[in-house]
Enzyme design. Structure first.
Site: not given
Length: 327
Positions: A29, A60, A82-83, A85-87, A129
């Site tokens: 992104e 994601e 991007q962070f 956490d988004f995994i 995040h």
């Protein structure tokens, strides 16, 4: 050699690999003109174009699924989340697909992909995040997990990760991005599974990861003022883990402190402590192993509370002194 920031070293590693291998491309992104959430890919679209620096929708699941598919066709994708956490949104593709395919197809289906993502607290990004979730990924057979702490390590480890035929999770701590170290201009590779002794010592071993390596080195400076010699070991990769280097260090010092930013409960420090307890180093211990990790709370937005939620330099100093009965 010249000094580069950690961020610049990551960008240089990707750029050199892309020049050498047309199968390498980056997707994520806002990684194009904008240059990514932290500017890591800034300027790369001008050199490699939108076909190889691919902006994606805000999904994601779509990014990771595309990367798995591309890797299976022989390409070597580098996806940026991007962070870290988004995994959580990419878990099915990473845990049930990327990590399993090579095994399930008897080695015939390789998944040479790298998932890069900024992790950790310290930037005021708050609870959604700022997490450190590396222990989740280290628990999954089939995934390799890398956590560089310096610019030199980041460049060499990222080349090794891109060249690997297995999926690699590559964690980049946000507070490390602006740190600098000497980095060769030419491409070089640091083997995955090779720890580094950042500082030699004789009284206590401190095993630290990511930004905690820097805090451990600061703590070692403070301890030296009191006549305590601390050895700082950076595993650099959690999977594979170079436990032999840690064992030899503990045998030398007789004491062990393990520190990471991730929540202490269920953190990877427990794995290291257990491996030492099961190894020949156990007989050399002169004090119980000390584990330091984040508090079991979401990362706060308030700057002072954010600092209090994760180990600081003073906490490492206190833990090391406790193993020496020097409090």
């Amino acid at each position: 050699m010249r000094e580069l920031t950690y961020l610049e070293a990551v960008r240089e590693a990707m750029s050199q690999e892309m020049r050498d291998n047309e199968d390498v491309f980056v997707l994520g992104e806002d990684i194009g003109v904008y240059g990514g959430a932290f500017g890591v890919t800034r300027g790369m679209i001008e050199e490699f174009g939108p076909e190889r620096i691919r902006n994606t929708p805000i999904s994601e699941a779509a990014i990771s699924g595309t990367a798995v598919g591309a890797a299976l066709t022989g390409m070597r994708p580098i996806l940026e989340l991007q962070f870290s956490d988004f995994i959580t949104i990419a878990m099915d593709n990473m845990v049930n697909q990327a990590a399993k395919i090579r095994y399930m197809y008897g080695g015939k289906g390789k998944v040479p992909m790298v998932l890069r993502t900024p992790a950790g607290s310290g930037t005021g990004a708050a609870a959604q995040h700022s997490q450190s979730l590396e222990a989740w990924m280290a628990h999954i057979p089939g995934l390799k997990v890398v956590q560089p702490s310096t610019a030199y390590d980041a460049k060499g480890l990222l080349k090794a990760a891109i060249d690997d035929d297995n999926p690699v999770i590559f964690y980049e701590h946000k507070l490390c991005y602006r740190t600098k170290s000497e980095v060769p201009e030419e491409a070089y590779s640091i083997p995955l599974g090779q720890a580094d002794i950042k500082r030699e010592g004789t009284d206590v071993t401190i095993v630290a990861t990511a930004i905690m390596v820097h805090r451990a080195l600061e703590a070692a400076e403070e301890l030296e003022k009191e006549g305590i010699s601390a050895e700082v070991v950076d595993p650099r990769t959690l999977v594979p883990l170079d436990i032999d280097t840690i064992v030899e260090s503990v045998k030398k010092t007789g004491r062990l402190v393990v520190v990471h930013e991730a929540v202490k409960r269920g953190g990877f420090g427990g794995e290291i402590a257990s491996l030492i307890a099961e190894s020949e180093a156990f007989d050399y211990l002169d004090a119980p192993i000390k584990r330091l990790g984040g508090k079991a709370v979401p990362i706060p937005y308030n700057p002072e509370l954010e600092k209090a939620a994760v180990p600081g330099m003073d906490d490492i100093v206190a833990a090391a002194k406790e193993t020496l009965n020097r409090l």
